[in-house]
Scaffold this active site. Sequence first.
Site, PDB file in Angstrom:
ATOM      1  N   GLU A 182       0.811  -1.131  -0.002  1.00 58.14           N
ATOM      2  CA  GLU A 182       0.008  -0.173  -0.061  1.00 58.14           C
ATOM      3  C   GLU A 182       0.922   1.277   0.096  1.00 58.14           C
ATOM      4  OE1 GLU A 182      -2.999   0.461  -0.744  1.00 58.14           O
ATOM      5  OE2 GLU A 182      -3.665  -1.564  -0.715  1.00 58.14           O
ATOM      6  N   TYR A 230      -6.145   6.841   3.975  1.00 61.42           N
ATOM      7  CA  TYR A 230      -6.351   5.685   2.870  1.00 61.42           C
ATOM      8  C   TYR A 230      -5.648   4.643   3.465  1.00 61.42           C
ATOM      9  CZ  TYR A 230      -5.471   2.313  -0.796  1.00 61.42           C
ATOM     10  OH  TYR A 230      -5.382   1.404  -1.443  1.00 61.42           O
ATOM     11  N   ASP A 239      -9.444   4.633  -2.929  1.00 69.70           N
ATOM     12  CA  ASP A 239      -8.354   4.914  -3.760  1.00 69.70           C
ATOM     13  C   ASP A 239      -8.793   5.760  -5.005  1.00 69.70           C
ATOM     14  OD1 ASP A 239      -9.048   2.859  -4.925  1.00 69.70           O
ATOM     15  OD2 ASP A 239      -7.261   1.922  -5.239  1.00 69.70           O
ATOM     16  N   CYS A 270     -13.952  -0.748 -14.776  1.00 71.81           N
ATOM     17  CA  CYS A 270     -14.519   0.919 -14.881  1.00 71.81           C
ATOM     18  C   CYS A 270     -13.136   1.870 -15.125  1.00 71.81           C
ATOM     19  CB  CYS A 270     -15.222   1.079 -13.342  1.00 71.81           C
ATOM     20  SG  CYS A 270     -16.056   2.791 -13.316  1.00 71.81           S
ATOM     21  N   CYS A 320     -18.886  -1.146 -19.318  1.00 71.69           N
ATOM     22  CA  CYS A 320     -19.993  -0.995 -18.783  1.00 71.69           C
ATOM     23  C   CYS A 320     -20.839  -2.424 -19.151  1.00 71.69           C
ATOM     24  CB  CYS A 320     -20.758   0.278 -19.134  1.00 71.69           C
ATOM     25  SG  CYS A 320     -19.781   1.692 -18.709  1.00 71.69           S
ATOM     26  N   CYS A 330     -19.888  -4.878 -16.732  1.00 74.48           N
ATOM     27  CA  CYS A 330     -20.063  -4.568 -15.397  1.00 74.48           C
ATOM     28  C   CYS A 330     -21.149  -5.230 -14.493  1.00 74.48           C
ATOM     29  CB  CYS A 330     -19.980  -3.135 -15.321  1.00 74.48           C
ATOM     30  SG  CYS A 330     -20.188  -2.450 -13.555  1.00 74.48           S
ATOM     31  N   CYS A 376     -26.259   2.066 -12.208  1.00 76.71           N
ATOM     32  CA  CYS A 376     -25.125   2.909 -12.358  1.00 76.71           C
ATOM     33  C   CYS A 376     -25.675   4.251 -13.052  1.00 76.71           C
ATOM     34  CB  CYS A 376     -23.978   2.409 -13.022  1.00 76.71           C
ATOM     35  SG  CYS A 376     -22.516   3.429 -13.346  1.00 76.71           S
TER      36      CYS A 376
HETATM   37 FE1  SF4 Z   1     -18.237   1.866 -14.146  1.00 75.76          FE
HETATM   38 FE2  SF4 Z   1     -20.886   2.188 -14.191  1.00 75.76          FE
HETATM   39 FE3  SF4 Z   1     -19.549   1.492 -16.304  1.00 75.76          FE
HETATM   40 FE4  SF4 Z   1     -19.785  -0.155 -14.077  1.00 75.76          FE
HETATM   41  S1  SF4 Z   1     -21.432   0.613 -15.317  1.00 75.76           S
HETATM   42  S2  SF4 Z   1     -17.978  -0.016 -15.666  1.00 75.76           S
HETATM   43  S3  SF4 Z   1     -19.672   1.370 -12.523  1.00 75.76           S
HETATM   44  S4  SF4 Z   1     -19.335   3.354 -15.436  1.00 75.76           S
END
Ligand code: SF4
Length: 372
Positions: free
Chosen positions: A58, A141, A159, A211, A218, A221, A227
């Site tokens: 870290e 952090y 982060d 992301c 997306c 994701c 989102c």
């Molecule tokens: Fe990032 Fe939202 Fe796309 Fe997922 S859906 S990769 S959280 S922008």
Amino acid sequence: LHPCSMAYSDPRASAPLLPPEVSFPQRLLTWYDRHRRELPWRAAAGEVADPYHVWLSEIMLQQTTVATVRAYFEKFTTLWPTVRALADAPLDDVLTAWAGLGYYARARNLHKCAVEIAHNRQGQFPQDEADLLTLPGVGTYTAAAIASIAFDRRAVVVDGNVERVVSRWYAVDEPLPQAKPRIKALTDRITPAQRNRDFPQAMMDLGSGLCTPRSPSCLLCPVSEGCQAFIMGAATAFPKKAPKKPKPTRFGLAYWIENDRGEVLLTRRPDKGLLGGMMEVPGTDWRSDWRAQWPDPQAELSGTMLAGEVAHTFTHFHLRVRVVVPDCPADGAKTAVEAIKKGATWAPLEDLNRFALPTIMKKIARHALENR
Ligand code: SF4
């Protein structure tokens, strides 16, 4: 019974309609179980990470990429397999091993922290976030990351990756860095009370794997449902950033002083401040007000200015350095340098790697050797 009076029966109606953020951790962690990154400092799934490894990685990862840190982490854990071994190492050896990672105050604090853990805490890292915060070089952090990843405490770990995911997921309008407290509060909202080790690492993996800053995936994701940035079709518009101030440029001269034994003169920078405690090719201060005269020598030592210049960029400024080979004999130059810089030492040219030279000084040495 008139058909219009019949209640519409939605087959999903029996399932409670939860806001998507409630299932965020669950969906993310299911994805993480299948796609987690293997990293040298990470424990295997279901195993417990070594707090020394978590802390070391870290500290190294602050402002530095995973790809760069891998090699340094391997080097450090080979040289010093435990925090006690690191504490027993001379600071100079640690600075030399750190050379190239930048932000050298981190290396000095790393050593100070190892000494604190080894000598005052029986070689054990504290587990509590507040207690971790009292250690040298451990900020908000890092304390949160160690508490959760090494000790399975619930902590809100934010982060750069997490900042990006959260600011997109909630479409945070406020620009960074002002948005930081809000992003932290929103991260707190989606941080579960279980799987404390895994959740922050899953968020980091999502940020670095899917992301990503420029082309988020997306469609792959696990948390795309809900989102806000994705729904708006504007993922890359977040996080919003305040316009950057242009970086100033500073100028300086470096003195390349060789003796007839194949050695070059190095000095040590003061402990505090930029590149603190590192070795350097001696030279003038770095000043922005030389723009008008530079590259005319503002030198304590006169000599021949080598062709070309060395350019380097630090976090807050650009630097341009020209290299001067003084006219006077080496011993006279050494005396002159000692009058302005402390701790001058002759370093064998073929063995410069043994010295804790930061990247800018390596560039200066290379430039001098190629142009002298
Ligand atoms: Fe990032 Fe939202 Fe796309 Fe997922 S859906 S990769 S959280 S922008």
